[in-house]
Design a protein around this motif. Structure first.
Motif, PDB file in Angstrom:
ATOM      1  N   GLU A 254      -2.890   1.051   4.706  1.00  0.00           N
ATOM      2  CA  GLU A 254      -3.775   1.393   5.820  1.00  0.00           C
ATOM      3  C   GLU A 254      -3.084   1.184   7.161  1.00  0.00           C
ATOM      4  OE1 GLU A 254      -6.984   2.470   5.602  1.00  0.00           O
ATOM      5  OE2 GLU A 254      -7.170   2.310   3.412  1.00  0.00           O
TER       6      GLU A 254
ATOM      7  N   THR B 128      -5.411  -6.101   9.106  1.00  0.00           N
ATOM      8  CA  THR B 128      -6.155  -4.924   8.646  1.00  0.00           C
ATOM      9  C   THR B 128      -7.618  -5.267   8.387  1.00  0.00           C
ATOM     10  OG1 THR B 128      -4.107  -4.158   7.639  1.00  0.00           O
ATOM     11  CG2 THR B 128      -6.101  -3.006   6.993  1.00  0.00           C
TER      12      THR B 128
ATOM     13  N   LYS C 140     -15.402  -1.063  -1.738  1.00  0.00           N
ATOM     14  CA  LYS C 140     -13.938  -1.054  -1.680  1.00  0.00           C
ATOM     15  C   LYS C 140     -13.387  -2.324  -2.328  1.00  0.00           C
ATOM     16  CE  LYS C 140     -12.338   2.276   1.355  1.00  0.00           C
ATOM     17  NZ  LYS C 140     -12.035   3.452   0.545  1.00  0.00           N
TER      18      LYS C 140
ATOM     19  N   THR D 104      -8.093   0.334  -2.205  1.00  0.00           N
ATOM     20  CA  THR D 104      -7.086   0.648  -1.201  1.00  0.00           C
ATOM     21  C   THR D 104      -6.289  -0.627  -0.935  1.00  0.00           C
ATOM     22  OG1 THR D 104      -6.581   1.646   0.936  1.00  0.00           O
ATOM     23  CG2 THR D 104      -8.470   0.151   0.873  1.00  0.00           C
TER      24      THR D 104
ATOM     25  N   HIS E  37      -9.853  -3.410  11.063  1.00  0.00           N
ATOM     26  CA  HIS E  37     -10.326  -2.151  10.463  1.00  0.00           C
ATOM     27  C   HIS E  37     -11.534  -2.326   9.540  1.00  0.00           C
ATOM     28  CE1 HIS E  37     -10.022   1.944   9.138  1.00  0.00           C
ATOM     29  NE2 HIS E  37      -9.822   1.592   7.882  1.00  0.00           N
TER      30      HIS E  37
ATOM     31  N   CYS F  22      -4.159  -2.890   2.115  1.00  0.00           N
ATOM     32  CA  CYS F  22      -3.938  -3.031   3.562  1.00  0.00           C
ATOM     33  C   CYS F  22      -2.570  -2.477   3.965  1.00  0.00           C
ATOM     34  CB  CYS F  22      -4.044  -4.495   3.979  1.00  0.00           C
ATOM     35  SG  CYS F  22      -5.689  -5.185   3.739  1.00  0.00           S
TER      36      CYS F  22
ATOM     37  N   ILE G  45      -4.221   2.359  12.264  1.00  0.00           N
ATOM     38  CA  ILE G  45      -5.314   1.528  12.772  1.00  0.00           C
ATOM     39  C   ILE G  45      -4.923   0.840  14.082  1.00  0.00           C
ATOM     40  CG2 ILE G  45      -6.230   1.118  10.431  1.00  0.00           C
ATOM     41  CD1 ILE G  45      -5.138  -1.821  10.762  1.00  0.00           C
TER      42      ILE G  45
END
Lengths: 371, 371
Positions: free
Chosen positions: A297, A319, A262, A292, A323, A294, A34
């Motif tokens: 990611e 994040t 999410k 998910t 993102h 961070c 990211i």
């Protein structure tokens, strides 16, 4: 009239808007998946400073400056700041936010501070104690290694389950009103233009880009101790607290995980994620498909050698700001449960043989279009 | 409808009650002027533990247990805890409050945390986010010396301007309703008796001892840095922040110092008090006649060799709980401005040559008889 929800949660009758956010990160984060979405990246991880703690202070200062800039706000328009970091006596916060000259509530919840600060700022704004408030958190790889483990010069080895502390800070501006979103209305017009051409104040602009992300509820978490004593495995230490917080949240709001597009934990990494999913499965809660983290990611563990994933207050804050909030603004996510996770570890308690308990705070982010 | 007052303060439309409080302290505090008023004193300063940090955790645990006991409450009746201490990563709080199994907002504002925790608990209760919330803070002489200066075994010398960190913890239970005050109504009757003999629920009892102390407002403070670099002189580091907070408070509420029976700072000691009074005089604010400092109340500096006075989160919390709240309940004080003060010092920042900035948070305590 009460906003208390279930045993430990709050529903906001007047959900505060996330007016803007800003994030700053280091070179390694910039090379991650990211990296291109991060607002500002340093040339190196010193950020123009001689010492690591000062560099981390700079991260906080820059992140808040960016968030204010995007919203077209001056610092003095914020009524209160809620902020913290991982260092002893919240050093990065004390020296990073001083110059804004704002009343400050200093927080410590390890990496969960990213959620704690958002939760308290949301409570404050929703209750009318402030029209605008800021939430700022940071971490720095080098200052954290020095604080919790070994100085970088020692070049200690890291087991694969270890997470990698993110060098970064994120700042969020919360407001009771929806105006001044990212300084530019959703029609893509600058504020001035929008007022001129559309004949409306920005806060009334119905252009498609007006910020629609609100904090609609929170579930503050409890300390959970499963007896983990490995200062290198933060994911395992925090996963039980994340599981407890998510389970309490779903029960308090009578929701199933599928309510959310999410469920995003803060910095469990690969090891912690596996434990989290298993712990929740034992309670018949399946978040596998919508979860998910961070920490997973922000780095590409295989390519970047970051072990189990990213960690630190900065991991969740950067994040989310870089993102996930933009994804929400683009309409790709409508409902998010954001659960920053913290390991209550100190060098002293660890060296004295104490466990590493965890804590997590959940914040519900929703796109509310028709308010 | 807004509760925002002036530039940085809040007035509570529904002021939360201080339902009960509890405090625990060490042997030196027990020998001080208010020693006989402290709820629980340890036989020694280990409180049955092997290590200082664990002893400090025990202080927090016991203080909250006492406050709950006085109110006749079970821990699970509190919705949220707001707590902190002076140690890196708030160690005493993490390990001291874990067993209560309550959602926790961890705070760090150095010694001002005693005010910060009361302020946030009051905001939370007044807004209806919780019916009951707890605010807990602690400090311990030995863990603080080890954390900030030298281990006790080193037996370093202390200049006279140095304050003496209080070994103690204070806990406050805040509630939206007035019932369950100290488990005994003001007529001196136990709750059961009161209900039976007077035919009223305790919360309606008009006996002279019903708790009447409310938090009616707060002024959260800013970080103020006057360039002090002496880690032995915390009073000088904190006085400018206390002065700024008190001046902002009086301006926000359009009050003069004479509105208050007492303006009580947290732990400035003799040196800090002198600076505070002079700084406010420069702004034409005279608090000399109504000001006192918890650090000057808890120790007899000449007799006890405590330098400039007491300090630490425990100093303000214990002195408020043991000494000033009872004075308010006895009607000897009606209006109090409580201003815990913190020095934003860490061993690392200090050794790296940083200044010691200060912060202070003001909490208005008033006896409201006719609510």
């Amino acid at each position: 009239m009460t906003t208390q929800t279930g045993k430990q949660s709050i529903t906001f009758e007047k959900p505060p808007w996330i007016i803007s956010s800003g994030c700053v990160a280091g070179t390694k984060e910039a090379e991650g998946p990211i990296g291109h979405e991060i607002d500002l990246v340093g040339e190196d991880d010193n950020f123009g400073c001689d010492i690591w703690e000062e560099a981390e202070s700079t991260l906080q200062k820059e992140a808040l400056t960016i968030a204010l800039g995007k919203a077209g706000l001056k610092a003095e328009e914020l009524r209160y700041l809620f902020a913290g970091d991982l260092l002893g006596q919240s050093m990065a916060t004390s020296f990073g936010l001083q110059q804004f000259d704002l009343p400050l509530f200093g927080l410590y919840g390890a990496c969960s501070t990213a959620g704690e600060s958002l939760a308290l700022a949301a409570m404050t704004v929703s209750a009318g104690y402030a029209n605008l408030a800021g939430a700022v958190t940071s971490s720095h790889f080098a200052s954290a290694e020095k604080q919790f483990r070994f100085p970088l010069e020692y070049a200690n080895q890291r087991p694969l389950c270890t997470t990698w502390t993110v060098t970064g800070a994120g700042a969020f501006v919360l407001g009771r009103d929806r105006y001044k979103t990212e300084n530019r209305c959703k029609s893509g017009l600058e504020k001035e233009e929008c007022t001129k051409t559309q004949g409306v104040q920005q806060k009334e602009c119905k252009g498609e880009a007006c910020c629609d992300v609100c904090i609609t509820g929170i579930t503050p978490g409890k300390i959970v101790d499963y007896g983990v004593r490995d200062s290198m495995n933060m994911g395992a230490a925090m996963a039980p607290a994340a599981a407890a917080c998510i389970a309490a949240h779903l029960e308090d709001f009578s929701r199933s995980p599928s309510y959310y597009d999410k469920i995003i934990t803060g910095d469990l990494g690969a090891v912690g994620r596996e434990i989290l999913i298993e712990l929740l499965q034992q309670k018949n809660i399946d978040i596998g498909s919508c979860h998910t983290d961070c920490g997973l990611e922000i780095f590409d563990n295989e390519r970047q050698g970051t072990g189990s994933g990213g960690s630190g207050c900065g991991c969740a804050a950067v994040t989310m700001s870089a993102h996930f909030l933009p994804m929400m603004r683009r309409g790709e996510l409508k409902r998010v449960l954001f659960v920053p996770t913290g390991a209550l570890l100190s060098k002293i308690s660890f060296n004295e043989g104490e466990n590493v308990p965890g804590i997590a705070h959940a914040v519900v982010l929703e796109v509310l279009e028709n308010r």
